[in-house]
Design a protein around this motif. Structure first.
Motif, PDB file in Angstrom:
ATOM      1  N   ALA A 170     -17.870 -11.984 -42.198  1.00  0.00           N
ATOM      2  CA  ALA A 170     -17.315 -12.273 -40.874  1.00  0.00           C
ATOM      3  C   ALA A 170     -15.817 -12.000 -40.848  1.00  0.00           C
ATOM      4  O   ALA A 170     -15.296 -11.426 -39.888  1.00  0.00           O
ATOM      5  CB  ALA A 170     -17.596 -13.727 -40.487  1.00  0.00           C
ATOM      6  N   GLU A 177     -12.122  -5.037 -36.893  1.00  0.00           N
ATOM      7  CA  GLU A 177     -12.011  -4.878 -35.439  1.00  0.00           C
ATOM      8  C   GLU A 177     -10.556  -4.882 -35.000  1.00  0.00           C
ATOM      9  O   GLU A 177     -10.155  -4.119 -34.120  1.00  0.00           O
ATOM     10  CB  GLU A 177     -12.745  -6.019 -34.724  1.00  0.00           C
ATOM     11  CG  GLU A 177     -14.248  -5.869 -34.752  1.00  0.00           C
ATOM     12  CD  GLU A 177     -14.939  -7.121 -34.234  1.00  0.00           C
ATOM     13  OE1 GLU A 177     -16.167  -7.107 -34.172  1.00  0.00           O
ATOM     14  OE2 GLU A 177     -14.245  -8.114 -33.905  1.00  0.00           O
ATOM     15  N   GLU A 181      -8.431  -1.986 -33.093  1.00  0.00           N
ATOM     16  CA  GLU A 181      -7.644  -2.181 -31.879  1.00  0.00           C
ATOM     17  C   GLU A 181      -6.207  -1.710 -32.057  1.00  0.00           C
ATOM     18  O   GLU A 181      -5.609  -1.148 -31.145  1.00  0.00           O
ATOM     19  CB  GLU A 181      -7.686  -3.651 -31.454  1.00  0.00           C
ATOM     20  CG  GLU A 181      -8.870  -3.909 -30.543  1.00  0.00           C
ATOM     21  CD  GLU A 181      -9.181  -5.379 -30.383  1.00  0.00           C
ATOM     22  OE1 GLU A 181      -8.240  -6.154 -30.192  1.00  0.00           O
ATOM     23  OE2 GLU A 181     -10.364  -5.737 -30.462  1.00  0.00           O
ATOM     24  N   ASN A 213     -15.726   4.174 -23.724  1.00  0.00           N
ATOM     25  CA  ASN A 213     -15.286   2.938 -23.075  1.00  0.00           C
ATOM     26  C   ASN A 213     -15.787   2.770 -21.655  1.00  0.00           C
ATOM     27  O   ASN A 213     -15.781   1.669 -21.120  1.00  0.00           O
ATOM     28  CB  ASN A 213     -13.749   2.872 -23.031  1.00  0.00           C
ATOM     29  CG  ASN A 213     -13.163   2.656 -24.406  1.00  0.00           C
ATOM     30  OD1 ASN A 213     -13.869   2.277 -25.334  1.00  0.00           O
ATOM     31  ND2 ASN A 213     -11.878   2.903 -24.542  1.00  0.00           N
TER      32      ASN A 213
ATOM     33  N   ARG B  61     -16.703  -3.029 -26.216  1.00  0.00           N
ATOM     34  CA  ARG B  61     -15.501  -3.684 -26.720  1.00  0.00           C
ATOM     35  C   ARG B  61     -15.592  -5.179 -26.457  1.00  0.00           C
ATOM     36  O   ARG B  61     -15.899  -5.602 -25.341  1.00  0.00           O
ATOM     37  CB  ARG B  61     -14.253  -3.105 -26.040  1.00  0.00           C
ATOM     38  CG  ARG B  61     -13.962  -1.681 -26.504  1.00  0.00           C
ATOM     39  CD  ARG B  61     -12.773  -1.109 -25.788  1.00  0.00           C
ATOM     40  NE  ARG B  61     -13.051  -0.900 -24.371  1.00  0.00           N
ATOM     41  CZ  ARG B  61     -12.119  -0.623 -23.465  1.00  0.00           C
ATOM     42  NH1 ARG B  61     -10.857  -0.547 -23.820  1.00  0.00           N
ATOM     43  NH2 ARG B  61     -12.451  -0.430 -22.209  1.00  0.00           N
ATOM     44  N   LYS B  62     -15.344  -5.968 -27.490  1.00  0.00           N
ATOM     45  CA  LYS B  62     -15.424  -7.425 -27.333  1.00  0.00           C
ATOM     46  C   LYS B  62     -14.431  -7.879 -26.279  1.00  0.00           C
ATOM     47  O   LYS B  62     -13.285  -7.445 -26.263  1.00  0.00           O
ATOM     48  CB  LYS B  62     -15.124  -8.115 -28.667  1.00  0.00           C
ATOM     49  CG  LYS B  62     -16.242  -7.919 -29.667  1.00  0.00           C
ATOM     50  CD  LYS B  62     -16.142  -8.873 -30.842  1.00  0.00           C
ATOM     51  CE  LYS B  62     -17.347  -8.671 -31.749  1.00  0.00           C
ATOM     52  NZ  LYS B  62     -17.294  -9.502 -32.955  1.00  0.00           N
ATOM     53  N   ARG B  72     -17.706 -11.795 -27.342  1.00  0.00           N
ATOM     54  CA  ARG B  72     -16.506 -12.532 -27.690  1.00  0.00           C
ATOM     55  C   ARG B  72     -16.697 -14.045 -27.620  1.00  0.00           C
ATOM     56  O   ARG B  72     -16.252 -14.774 -28.487  1.00  0.00           O
ATOM     57  CB  ARG B  72     -15.334 -12.117 -26.802  1.00  0.00           C
ATOM     58  CG  ARG B  72     -14.163 -13.083 -26.870  1.00  0.00           C
ATOM     59  CD  ARG B  72     -12.803 -12.477 -26.933  1.00  0.00           C
ATOM     60  NE  ARG B  72     -12.608 -11.473 -27.967  1.00  0.00           N
ATOM     61  CZ  ARG B  72     -11.615 -10.591 -27.952  1.00  0.00           C
ATOM     62  NH1 ARG B  72     -10.777 -10.588 -26.965  1.00  0.00           N
ATOM     63  NH2 ARG B  72     -11.500  -9.708 -28.913  1.00  0.00           N
ATOM     64  N   THR B 115     -20.176 -15.847 -34.811  1.00  0.00           N
ATOM     65  CA  THR B 115     -19.943 -14.544 -34.185  1.00  0.00           C
ATOM     66  C   THR B 115     -21.284 -13.959 -33.737  1.00  0.00           C
ATOM     67  O   THR B 115     -22.238 -13.899 -34.506  1.00  0.00           O
ATOM     68  CB  THR B 115     -19.266 -13.526 -35.138  1.00  0.00           C
ATOM     69  OG1 THR B 115     -19.831 -13.671 -36.422  1.00  0.00           O
ATOM     70  CG2 THR B 115     -17.766 -13.717 -35.160  1.00  0.00           C
TER      71      THR B 115
END
Ligand SMILES: Nc1ncnc2c1ncn2[C@@H]1O[C@H](COP(=O)(O)OP(=O)(O)OP(=O)(O)O)[C@@H](O)[C@H]1O
Ligand SMILES: [Mg+2]
Lengths: 331, 144
Positions: A170, A177, A181, A213, B61-62, B72, B115
């Motif tokens: 996790a 992630e 970003e 996206n 995307r979270k 999220r 999560t």
């Protein structure tokens, strides 16, 4: 007197708003001035005050001419005015105030255009910083914080080997992630691909990312990169125009498909961005709308490099944006 | 062992998506999964009622869009008139665009250690409003 009659007609019909003050009193105004007051709820004395504030000590006689003045209105848009305040009669304390609404002027002076543009560019930069700052705060900081919490759980908790395994994964995902970003933000700010691999790969990467996206198909059809001999300025501008055009299409047009075409002809390189979306009324967006600078800025940047910038759009028929740069083959 | 486990759940997900699609009036049903390996991409892996294969290109995307928000927060989300959101809005839902959805609900299906790693979404192309009731209705499929 016949002279007075025509003067009155001229003042009455003028597109500029004209007001006359005696002392603090508004004593007369033309149709445009009444319109301005009524439509935007502007107080004549407020306008006069703004004009007076623009006064510099060296002003001979008494005349104040302001640069572009931006006034917020009840509706969301702002007004862009230029004011001229002039003493007409010292003894009777009479002044005239002439107001031009720059939105309505088809023919802005070069200086006025430049002034407006600078203002918009500044605002856009500020908006961009705001966005970056918010992204840093919302996703990057948040991601790092979550990872820290994960590490704490790992070290403080009494975890079984299976839980340890899960927790460490996790944490890894969290960090990964966040890394993604950070890379995306760096790409948004300035794509490194552009510097190292050139325009075509940069545009392909952009299109792929925006497609992922948005869920909208974005095609890139480009000539052989080798055939394109562009200066780095031209490459940057083409990239930015492409970015803005795709974003515009995604944000305003509800398209199902967007296509970027890069082609070269003898002495000319051409880029087109086409969408099959809603289209829009070009006339309405031809001048500053008070909050956006996209199209205006794009055009300015292209023409600064001797390029041509064109848009064709009709409601319900999509939009095509075309940029051409003259190619200097003996570079 | 690990691979077998994975294959089994994948088959379950495919079945679940089809079962919901065939026994409800939803016009699109999909499940998005987060990959368990680098770079942990989240994509729509299973779908029923899809009008094209375009949905496979989407990278979620979270925190963005209905399904991204479920990833999220771990909480269900739903919304109507999805086309009102412009790209750049946090509620902009890419799958709604690719599949022309007017409304959609999304709920978490699987998670580990807080999560979420799988999200179930169902929606309509016609102007069929969704609500908390729709969320509950979709949830019943997970426990049934
Ligand atoms: N491809 C397009 N399809 C439909 N409408 C468009 C398109 N491109 C531009 N427009 C319209 O033209 C307007 C002006 O576009 P412009 O890029 O200058 O500003 P903006 O996108 O609204 O704001 P900004 O780019 O500064 O964030 C938009 O608000 C939109 O109404
Ligand atoms: Mg724009």
């Amino acid at each position: 007197m016949i002279k007075d009659k025509y003067l009155e007609k001229y003042v009455g019909q003028s597109r500029s708003a004209i007001m006359f003050f005696a002392g603090d009193q508004l004593i007369a105004s033309n149709h445009s001035a009444e319109e301005l007051q009524r439509r935007y709820g502007l107080d004549p004395c407020y306008l006069r005050q703004i004009a007076q504030n623009g006064k510099s000590s060296s002003t001979a006689g008494y005349q104040v001419r302001t640069n572009v003045v931006t006034i917020p209105t009840k509706e969301k848009e702002s007004l862009h005015l230029s004011l001229c305040y002039r003493l007409l009669d010292q003894e009777e304390d009479v002044y005239s105030l002439t107001i031009r609404n720059l939105q309505h002027e088809e023919q802005l002076s070069a200086q006025e255009r430049q002034h407006l543009l600078t203002r918009y560019v500044n605002r856009a930069h500020e908006k961009e910083r705001q966005r970056i700052s918010q992204d840093l705060h919302d996703s990057i900081a948040q991601g790092v914080y979550s990872a820290i919490m994960g590490v704490r759980r790992f070290t403080q908790g009494d975890l079984s080997p299976a839980e340890q395994q899960e927790t460490s994964q996790a944490i890894e995902i969290q960090l990964q992630e966040t890394l993604t970003e950070i890379k995306e933000m760096a790409l948004d700010i300035r794509p490194a691909v552009l510097d190292s691999f050139g325009l075509v790969p940069a545009i392909k990467a952009l299109a792929k990312r925006l497609q992922a996206n948005s869920g909208v198909i974005i095609n890139v059809l480009a000539v052989d990169e080798q055939a394109i001999q562009l200066t780095s300025d031209e490459q940057s501008v083409l990239y930015r125009v492409c970015q803005e055009a795709i974003n515009n299409a995604l944000r305003h047009a509800h398209p199902s498909e967007i296509t970027v075409l890069l082609s070269n002809h003898p002495h000319v390189i051409q880029m087109q961005v086409l969408d099959d979306g809603d289209g829009f009324n070009l006339k309405k967006n031809a001048h500053f709308n008070g909050h956006s600078l996209g199209l205006m800025n794009m055009k300015e940047r292209v023409t600064a490099l001797n390029g041509v910038f064109e848009i064709s759009s009709h409601p319900h028929e999509g939009t095509t944006l075309t940029v051409k740069f003259p190619l200097n083959t003996v570079r | 062992m690990m691979a077998l486990e994975q294959a089994k759940t994948n088959k379950d997900y495919a079945r679940l998506v089809n079962r919901i699609y065939h026994t409800s009036d939803f016009e699109f049903v999909g499940i998005a999964l987060q990959e368990t390996y680098y770079p942990f991409v989240i994509k729509w892996r299973f779908a029923a009622g899809n009008q094209s294969e375009q949905f496979r290109q989407i990278v979620l995307r979270k925190g963005i869009g209905i399904a991204g928000l479920v990833f999220r927060t771990g909480k269900p989300f739903y919304d109507n008139n999805l086309s009102k959101y412009s790209f750049s809005n946090k509620m902009y839902t890419p799958i709604a665009n690719a599949e022309s959805l007017w409304s959609a609900v999304a709920i978490p299906v699987a998670s580990s250690l807080g999560t979420v790693n799988a999200v179930l979404l169902a929606g309509y192309r016609r102007k069929q409003p969704v609500s908390l009731e729709t969320v509950a209705h979709l949830g019943e499929y997970l426990h049934g």
